[in-house]
Scaffold this active site. Structure first.
Site, PDB file in Angstrom:
ATOM      1  N   LYS A  41     -23.321  68.455 -36.072  1.00 27.50           N
ATOM      2  CA  LYS A  41     -22.184  69.387 -35.971  1.00 27.50           C
ATOM      3  C   LYS A  41     -20.898  68.563 -36.018  1.00 27.50           C
ATOM      4  O   LYS A  41     -20.599  67.823 -35.076  1.00 27.50           O
ATOM      5  CB  LYS A  41     -22.276  70.196 -34.674  1.00 27.50           C
ATOM      6  CG  LYS A  41     -21.154  71.214 -34.488  1.00 27.50           C
ATOM      7  CD  LYS A  41     -21.388  72.054 -33.242  1.00 27.50           C
ATOM      8  CE  LYS A  41     -20.274  73.048 -32.989  1.00 27.50           C
ATOM      9  NZ  LYS A  41     -20.500  73.852 -31.741  1.00 27.50           N
ATOM     10  N   ASP A 138     -19.157  83.203 -24.719  1.00 31.06           N
ATOM     11  CA  ASP A 138     -19.063  83.609 -26.129  1.00 31.06           C
ATOM     12  C   ASP A 138     -20.415  84.073 -26.641  1.00 31.06           C
ATOM     13  O   ASP A 138     -20.801  83.772 -27.772  1.00 31.06           O
ATOM     14  CB  ASP A 138     -18.525  82.439 -26.982  1.00 31.06           C
ATOM     15  CG  ASP A 138     -17.980  82.921 -28.322  1.00 31.06           C
ATOM     16  OD1 ASP A 138     -17.814  82.083 -29.232  1.00 31.06           O
ATOM     17  OD2 ASP A 138     -17.753  84.143 -28.468  1.00 31.06           O
TER      18      ASP A 138
END
Ligand SMILES: Cc1ccnnc1
Length: 289
Positions: A41, A138
């Site tokens: 990532k 989230d």
């Protein structure tokens, strides 16, 4: 130096892109020494204060420090971190089955037993986080991935907004995605572990019906629906038990919402245990015929 500064290409072969978000791109990669696959990532660092692009190093470090504390089957694992100057690169467990969001796309909701199996795994991952006073903030189908197409195993993958909630430091920041945020986020009130359980309620509604309970034509309309807790079970997609489960999560006062433990003990979730057990017994019986 808290992150490795040698070039990532020394240790990994970087392959195709498998995901991208506002501040990060995820690529499949192969560890040269073992041949094992991972996800790399690439998180862009903010170059100029005030610029909208990239994240502050302190925000990236927060996600890394939270991931380091977590170790659970339903949460993506972090193995290593590099810093090449422009980006911080997280070496994560590779999750190949795609987003729950895409799995839902084109369906008018899932079979109840399938939805229960998914929600139970989200709750197990959340239970691990909440036991360490870590709140996700989230939770949404885009941030939940299937391990692979075959098994129905899920992993929570994005901890960019996660925080440690401890008594005293009450966090009051607008975070998250409008459709899934709890009223206390919109009203700028203290965030607690219960903030995640509101999102579990929204996701459950979403998995069963394919619809989003509070989504309006504008962000403002969505926020108004949330703060008024204005939603309804419009259709045949919801059994009585499912409606009871959801309506005890979509509660304005966070203190009155079910906790993760209470969710895992709720009959809507427990009913599936007996179903799965009976299925297993039937399979075994068939094998012995
Ligand atoms: C997109 C993604 C993130 C983490 N692990 N695998 C895939």
């Amino acid at each position: 130096k808290q992150f490795k500064s040698e070039p990532i290409e020394m240790d990994y072969i970087i392959a195709e892109e498998i995901g991208s978000g506002q501040f990060a791109t995820v690529r499949r990669c192969i560890e040269r020494s073992s041949g094992k696959e991972f996800a790399a990532k690439f998180v862009r660092k903010k170059r100029i204060i005030g610029s909208r692009r990239g994240l502050l190093l302190e925000d990236i470090e927060r996600e890394v420090n939270i991931l380091k504390k977590l170790n659970h089957d339903n949460i993506v694992k972090l193995f290593n971190v590099y810093d090449n100057g422009n980006e911080v690169i997280l070496i994560l467990e590779l999750v190949k089955g795609g987003e729950l969001f895409d799995y839902l796309a084109g369906k008018e909701g899932l079979e109840e037993t399938q939805a229960i199996a998914f929600i139970k795994q989200i709750l197990l991952g959340l239970d691990h986080m909440h036991s360490k006073n870590i709140v996700h903030l989230d939770l949404k189908p885009e941030n939940i991935m299937l391990l692979d197409k075959e098994t129905q195993r899920l992993k929570l993958i994005d901890f960019g907004l996660s925080r440690v909630v401890n008594t005293g430091s009450d966090i009051r920041e607008i975070l998250g995605t409008p459709e899934f945020v709890a009223p206390e986020i919109i009203n700028y009130e203290p965030i607690t572990l219960a903030t995640d359980l509101w999102s579990v309620g929204v996701i459950t509604y979403n998995l069963l019906s394919g619809a989003s309970p509070f989504l309006g034509d504008t962000k403002q309309e969505t926020f108004a629906n949330i703060t008024a807790v204005d939603y309804f079970f419009d259709s045949t997609h919801f059994s009585d038990l499912a409606q009871h489960f959801i309506s005890n999560l979509l509660v304005k006062d966070g203190r009155k919402r079910l906790t993760v433990d209470q969710c895992l003990q709720h009959d809507w979730i427990k009913q599936n245990d007996s179903y799965l057990l009976s299925e297993t017994v039937i399979q075994l019986a068939n094998n012995y015929q």
